[in-house]
Design an enzyme around this catalytic site. Structure first.
Site, PDB file in Angstrom:
ATOM      1  N   ARG A   1      17.273  22.914  20.589  1.00  0.00           N
ATOM      2  CA  ARG A   1      17.432  22.051  21.771  1.00  0.00           C
ATOM      3  C   ARG A   1      18.738  22.374  22.499  1.00  0.00           C
ATOM      4  O   ARG A   1      18.935  22.058  23.650  1.00  0.00           O
ATOM      5  CB  ARG A   1      17.342  20.572  21.383  1.00  0.00           C
ATOM      6  CG  ARG A   1      17.329  19.633  22.563  1.00  0.00           C
ATOM      7  CD  ARG A   1      16.652  18.278  22.311  1.00  0.00           C
ATOM      8  NE  ARG A   1      16.783  17.772  20.957  1.00  0.00           N
ATOM      9  CZ  ARG A   1      17.917  17.281  20.439  1.00  0.00           C
ATOM     10  NH1 ARG A   1      19.009  17.222  21.161  1.00  0.00           N
ATOM     11  NH2 ARG A   1      17.944  16.849  19.187  1.00  0.00           N
TER      12      ARG A   1
ATOM     13  N   TYR B   1       8.627  16.406  48.462  1.00  0.00           N
ATOM     14  CA  TYR B   1       7.585  16.580  47.452  1.00  0.00           C
ATOM     15  C   TYR B   1       7.194  15.215  46.858  1.00  0.00           C
ATOM     16  O   TYR B   1       8.065  14.429  46.450  1.00  0.00           O
ATOM     17  CB  TYR B   1       8.118  17.522  46.365  1.00  0.00           C
ATOM     18  CG  TYR B   1       7.265  17.568  45.124  1.00  0.00           C
ATOM     19  CD1 TYR B   1       5.969  18.068  45.170  1.00  0.00           C
ATOM     20  CD2 TYR B   1       7.767  17.111  43.911  1.00  0.00           C
ATOM     21  CE1 TYR B   1       5.199  18.101  44.028  1.00  0.00           C
ATOM     22  CE2 TYR B   1       6.998  17.157  42.770  1.00  0.00           C
ATOM     23  CZ  TYR B   1       5.712  17.653  42.836  1.00  0.00           C
ATOM     24  OH  TYR B   1       4.948  17.681  41.704  1.00  0.00           O
TER      25      TYR B   1
ATOM     26  N   ASP C   1      16.405  21.153  47.088  1.00  0.00           N
ATOM     27  CA  ASP C   1      15.233  21.722  46.437  1.00  0.00           C
ATOM     28  C   ASP C   1      14.886  23.004  47.188  1.00  0.00           C
ATOM     29  O   ASP C   1      14.524  22.959  48.365  1.00  0.00           O
ATOM     30  CB  ASP C   1      14.086  20.698  46.486  1.00  0.00           C
ATOM     31  CG  ASP C   1      12.843  21.175  45.741  1.00  0.00           C
ATOM     32  OD1 ASP C   1      12.578  22.394  45.731  1.00  0.00           O
ATOM     33  OD2 ASP C   1      12.125  20.318  45.188  1.00  0.00           O
TER      34      ASP C   1
HETATM   35  C1  LIG Z   1       6.009  21.341  42.415  1.00  0.00           C
HETATM   36  C2  LIG Z   1       7.284  20.940  43.059  1.00  0.00           C
HETATM   37  C3  LIG Z   1       8.257  20.230  42.346  1.00  0.00           C
HETATM   38  C4  LIG Z   1       8.031  19.762  40.922  1.00  0.00           C
HETATM   39  O1  LIG Z   1       8.025  20.817  40.035  1.00  0.00           O
HETATM   40  P1  LIG Z   1       7.234  20.768  38.611  1.00  0.00           P
HETATM   41  O2  LIG Z   1       7.539  22.091  38.055  1.00  0.00           O
HETATM   42  O3  LIG Z   1       5.795  20.519  38.923  1.00  0.00           O
HETATM   43  O4  LIG Z   1       7.826  19.635  37.849  1.00  0.00           O
HETATM   44  C5  LIG Z   1       9.437  19.941  42.996  1.00  0.00           C
HETATM   45  N1  LIG Z   1       9.655  20.300  44.270  1.00  0.00           N
HETATM   46  C6  LIG Z   1       8.751  20.977  44.988  1.00  0.00           C
HETATM   47  C7  LIG Z   1       9.045  21.352  46.406  1.00  0.00           C
HETATM   48  C8  LIG Z   1       7.523  21.314  44.414  1.00  0.00           C
HETATM   49  O5  LIG Z   1       6.609  21.968  45.145  1.00  0.00           O
END
Ligand SMILES: *Cc1c(COP(=O)(O)O)cnc(C)c1O
Length: 378
Positions: A49, A100, A171
């Site tokens: 971990r 998202y 993001d």
């Molecule tokens: C899919 C997505 C996420 C989440 O990611 P996971 O790997 O599914 O947890 C976050 N931000 C964006 C823009 C996404 O398309």
């Protein structure tokens, strides 16, 4: 956790050559998927971990591409959750109203339980976003947003937010570090769903955070150990294998996207196409300035609304009707069918463009769109 790159190599070289170990004679070229939960006592890592060399190979490569220190998580949302957990209880977070859906649900859940306070904003509107940031602790940026492809003015937001003493997270899932490096624009931490373009083959879940702030990097690493949202070694190995070809996949998929957008734009059954590469897209100028390409994600509205859009999704054969995005295969989905997406135009289809032959893709999409108004017959 590992990162930083002093080679001066271009991204396409880093993607191929990063995370290769020490280069000692006899060493395997690829860091193998190291499947263990325990390590013999007295070494660098005691328990899995806390660390894994296969994660590190992935992190080194992604970190070098983004220009910071990467930390891999079990999923994109686990990475997002780690960033949010660095905030004190009751902290105020400003986030895009079209971020998202999973992130909005997570934020709503945390706000509902009093963990933090939430303000949603139109991230494309810099003045409104900065006004919402007064007295806040974190601005969450997504640019382009999923699925409406809204562009945030990264430099202006970062400047305004830092003047107000907030931290800013971005993001970068849609753009990837090849099209946009938010840390260069002053963003404090980048979050990725590596499930998508970075791994690129729709066969795993993985996430990552990347930052230049050593203290924050330490907090995120500690969060991973304590909260336990650790990646599987095999998933990390597959993700790095995918990342090796990201530059090639992205170039091909983006060229396909540009061509499909051009044809969709002219198609009578399509009411509107959203793509940052279109000159009339509201974020076009921003995308030109802060991105190195317009990406592989497209959203378009079918003229006949929800039923017509559903019919298009049902008729495609080469293109896959499925959620998610960023794979080598082209996928599409009417986003309004998802919970929490009722605010979207009902006929809006999100198209994740992949690496197939573009004429085959257009033949498939053109046939699916062909019935006027998108009626129910094949
Ligand atoms: C899919 C997505 C996420 C989440 O990611 P996971 O790997 O599914 O947890 C976050 N931000 C964006 C823009 C996404 O398309």
């Amino acid at each position: 956790m590992s990162g930083a790159d002093a080679t001066g190599w271009a991204p396409a070289s880093i993607a191929v050559a990063g995370g290769r170990g020490t280069g000692a004679p006899g060493e395997p070229l690829n860091v193998p998927p190291l499947l263990t939960s325990v390590y013999r006592a007295g070494g660098r890592i005691d328990y899995a971990r806390e660390g894994n060399p296969t994660w590190e190979a992935f992190e080194e490569t992604l970190g070098a591409l983004e220009g910071g220190q990467a930390c891999a998580f079990a999923s994109g949302l686990a990475g997002a959750s780690a960033v949010l957990e660095t905030l004190p209880v009751g902290a105020r977070v400003v986030a895009p109203d079209d971020a998202y859906a999973g992130l909005r649900e997570l934020l709503g859940d945390l706000a509902g339980r009093g963990r933090l306070r939430l303000a949603l904003t139109d991230i494309g509107d810099t003045d409104a976003t900065l006004a919402a940031c007064e007295g806040a602790d974190l601005l969450w940026i997504e640019s382009p947003t999923n699925p409406l492809l809204t562009l945030a003015d990264l430099p202006a937001l970062v400047r305004g937010v830092h003047e107000r003493g907030l931290r800013v997270a971005a993001d970068n899932t849609f753009a990837t570090p090849l099209l946009q490096r938010p840390l260069d624009a002053g963003v404090d931490v980048v979050v990725h769903s590596a499930t998508k373009l970075i791994s690129g083959h729709s066969d795993l879940l993985l996430g990552a955070t990347v930052t230049r702030d050593r203290r924050l990097a330490g907090e995120l690493g500690r969060h991973r150990v304590l909260h336990g949202a650790v990646p599987g070694p095999f998933d990390a190995w597959l993700a790095l294998r995918g990342l090796r070809t990201l530059p090639v996949r992205l170039e091909r998929a983006q060229a396909n996207a540009v061509e499909l957008v051009r044809r969709l734009h002219e198609h009578p059954a399509v009411a509107r196409v959203r793509y940052p590469g279109l000159p009339h897209h509201p974020g076009h100028e921003r995308a030109r300035v802060q991105m190195r390409g317009f990406g592989t994600m497209v959203a378009f509205e079918v003229a006949g609304g929800a039923a017509a859009a559903d019919a298009v999704c049902a008729r495609v054969r080469l293109i896959v009707h499925a959620t998610s995005l960023g794979g080598v295969e082209t996928t599409l989905e009417r986003r309004g069918r998802q919970p929490g997406e009722a605010h979207l135009p009902p006929g809006l289809i999100r198209l994740s463009v992949g690496c197939e032959d573009v004429e085959d893709l257009w033949a498939d999409l053109g046939r699916a769109l062909a019935v006027p108004g998108g009626g129910g017959r094949p």
